[in-house]
Enzyme design. Structure first.
Site, mmCIF file in Angstrom:
data_model
loop_
_atom_site.group_PDB
_atom_site.id
_atom_site.type_symbol
_atom_site.label_atom_id
_atom_site.label_comp_id
_atom_site.label_asym_id
_atom_site.label_seq_id
_atom_site.Cartn_x
_atom_site.Cartn_y
_atom_site.Cartn_z
ATOM 1 N N PRO A 295 0.822 -1.204 0.000
ATOM 2 C CA PRO A 295 0.000 0.000 0.000
ATOM 3 C C PRO A 295 0.859 1.258 0.000
ATOM 4 C CG PRO A 295 0.121 -0.929 2.202
ATOM 5 C CD PRO A 295 0.839 -1.889 1.305
ATOM 6 N N ARG A 297 -0.810 4.898 -1.135
ATOM 7 C CA ARG A 297 -1.838 5.895 -0.847
ATOM 8 C C ARG A 297 -2.526 5.673 0.500
ATOM 9 N NH1 ARG A 297 -4.512 8.537 -4.842
ATOM 10 N NH2 ARG A 297 -3.836 6.965 -6.338
ATOM 11 N N CYS A 365 0.385 29.998 -14.393
ATOM 12 C CA CYS A 365 -0.131 30.528 -15.649
ATOM 13 C C CYS A 365 -0.650 29.400 -16.523
ATOM 14 C CB CYS A 365 0.967 31.305 -16.355
ATOM 15 S SG CYS A 365 1.613 32.602 -15.326
ATOM 16 N N GLU A 366 -1.720 28.774 -16.077
ATOM 17 C CA GLU A 366 -2.364 27.653 -16.782
ATOM 18 C C GLU A 366 -3.822 27.684 -16.387
ATOM 19 O OE1 GLU A 366 -1.097 25.040 -18.655
ATOM 20 O OE2 GLU A 366 0.937 25.844 -18.505
#
Ligand SMILES: *Cc1c(COP(=O)(O)O)cnc(C)c1O
Length: 436
Positions: A295, A297, A365-366
């Protein structure tokens, strides 16, 4: 007001502030600044215990839990894993180096990746990595060559693709026949690579590995994978005469990001997979291998939280409200990458009614620099407020970047009412460290 959040380590206090591991998040931001990653050490250890208790219930000492360290990789996490007696998965020289700097015993590690370079192989051997998890024949030969040069015997597992669609998001599914990972049973390549591995003088084949994907909520998917793997182990025993010592069932246990996500009871899930494995081994007549789960996460996700300060609040009537924060895709790329869900709360206004919805956006800047859309917020949300994104312990810091030359946030570990910096904040001078 008593409120329940998605994990028991998230609470609130009489000041209307969010608390994490019983500590006031607003006090922590005053001390450490934002954006800030917080981690709850007790929760990480508790998750390790849950997994370990479950496997020991099923298999006694004949099983290990390997923390898939790509989920969150920094020195302190390897120290915690060492003190918990965990194995770890590593996937690069950088992770091997970090673990080794933390004093983690790398003989208790498994080295993954679908493309280990010759330099990776050398470096892993220099550091006495316990097991290579071998993806394909080409890699097998490269490992053999290096092991021969050193006159050693390298233990390996073979990564097998069981041919299962785990019904998770395509970018995190890894168990299908056409996956970039591993050798498939269906195509005969899994049997072929077994024979090849057995013929290598400096390689000891210890067993098999599979990992069917991530964010899996269905125990049934794991049970199907177990059945396919054990049938395969039995087939190999009958046709090739090789009986496996280790079966590594991978990771991928689902984590709750939204209150509407199911709660996974790790203990009963592991026990149910474990009991099935024992029964299947009996039925097909193979000895019970040492079992490993990996595991990532589910060890660290809800032990983490990211805290931001609100900047610009922009209302576009009849369309959308934008709440900009001082972080974004540089510290949490998961919505931009996979449309991942998160629960966000206004940490300094926890008792206020949420009567608007907003997109929480970052400072890059996206247009795609979004942490989450349609987040319930109090209509009073304004510059200077504090927003917390919950459940960010996994795949946030480890995927962080310096896009737009934004320094990465620090990680502050919380334990027993105390806090300590385990990864310091990047500075502007760090940003130019590599520049000539
Ligand atoms: C990523 C990965 C894991 C961990 O997956 P989680 O979804 O974080 O539990 C385990 N094993 C392998 C081989 C992996 O690539």
């Amino acid at each position: 007001m008593e409120r329940t959040f998605i994990c028991e380590n998230v609470t609130s206090n009489e000041s209307g502030h969010l608390c994490f591991a019983s500590q006031d998040v607003i006090n922590l931001t005053a001390k450490y600044g934002t954006p800030l990653y917080l981690m709850d050490e007790e929760r990480i250890r508790q998750r390790c215990h849950t997994f370990k208790d479950a496997i020991h219930t099923c298999f006694g000492d004949n099983a290990y839990i390997a923390y898939a360290s790509k989920a969150a990789s920094f020195k302190e996490i390897y120290r915690i894993m060492k003190s918990e007696g965990m194995y770890v998965d590593v996937v690069s020289c950088g992770e091997i180096y970090t673990a080794s700097q933390a004093g983690f015993p790398l003989r208790n590690s498994l080295f993954h990746s679908n493309n280990k370079t010759d330099d990776d192989i050398k470096y892993a051997m220099d550091n006495d990595v316990g097991y290579f998890v071998v993806d394909n024949e080409e890699e097998l030969f490269a490992i053999q060559k290096e092991a021969k040069k050193r006159n050693i015997t390298q233990k390996i597992l073979l990564r097998i693709t069981p041919g299962i669609d785990s019904h998770t998001f395509a970018a995190v599914a890894t168990g299908k026949v056409d996956s970039k990972f591993g050798s498939a049973i269906k195509t005969g390549q899994a049997e072929q690579i077994t024979k090849t591995a057995l013929n290598q003088k400096n390689i000891k084949l210890s067993g098999y590995h599979c990992h069917i994907g991530s964010q899996i909520f269905s125990t049934e998917v794991f049970l199907r994978a177990a059945k396919i793997m054990i049938d395969f182990i039995a087939d190999i025993k009958n046709t090739v005469g090789y009986e496996t010592n280790i079966l590594d069932m991978g990771g991928g246990f689902g984590v709750r990001y939204l209150p509407t996500d199911p709660v996974i009871d790790i203990k009963s899930t592991i026990i149910s997979i474990g009991e099935t494995i024992k029964e299947l081994c009996k039925t097909v007549g193979v000895k019970l291998p040492t079992i490993i789960f990996e595991p990532g996460r589910s060890i660290v996700a809800d032990a983490g939280m990211t805290v931001y300060t609100v900047g610009t609040v922009k209302r576009i009537p009849e369309f959308v409200n934008y709440v900009s924060v001082d972080g974004g895709m540089t510290d949490n790329v998961r919505y931009a990458m996979y449309k991942s869900n998160y629960t966000l709360v206004t940490a300094n206004k926890i008792d206020e009614t949420c009567n608007i919805k907003a997109s929480i956006v970052g400072r890059c800047c996206e247009s795609g620099d979004i942490i989450q859309e349609n987040v319930p917020m109090p209509s009073t949300v304004c510059r200077g407020d504090t927003i917390a994104c919950l459940t960010t312990g996994a795949y946030n810091y480890s995927m962080a970047s310096n896009y737009n030359r934004i320094p990465r946030p620090p990680i502050v570990m919380l334990k027993g009412g105390k806090s300590r910096i385990v990864v310091r904040r990047e500075t502007l001078s760090d940003i130019c460290n590599l520049d000539e």
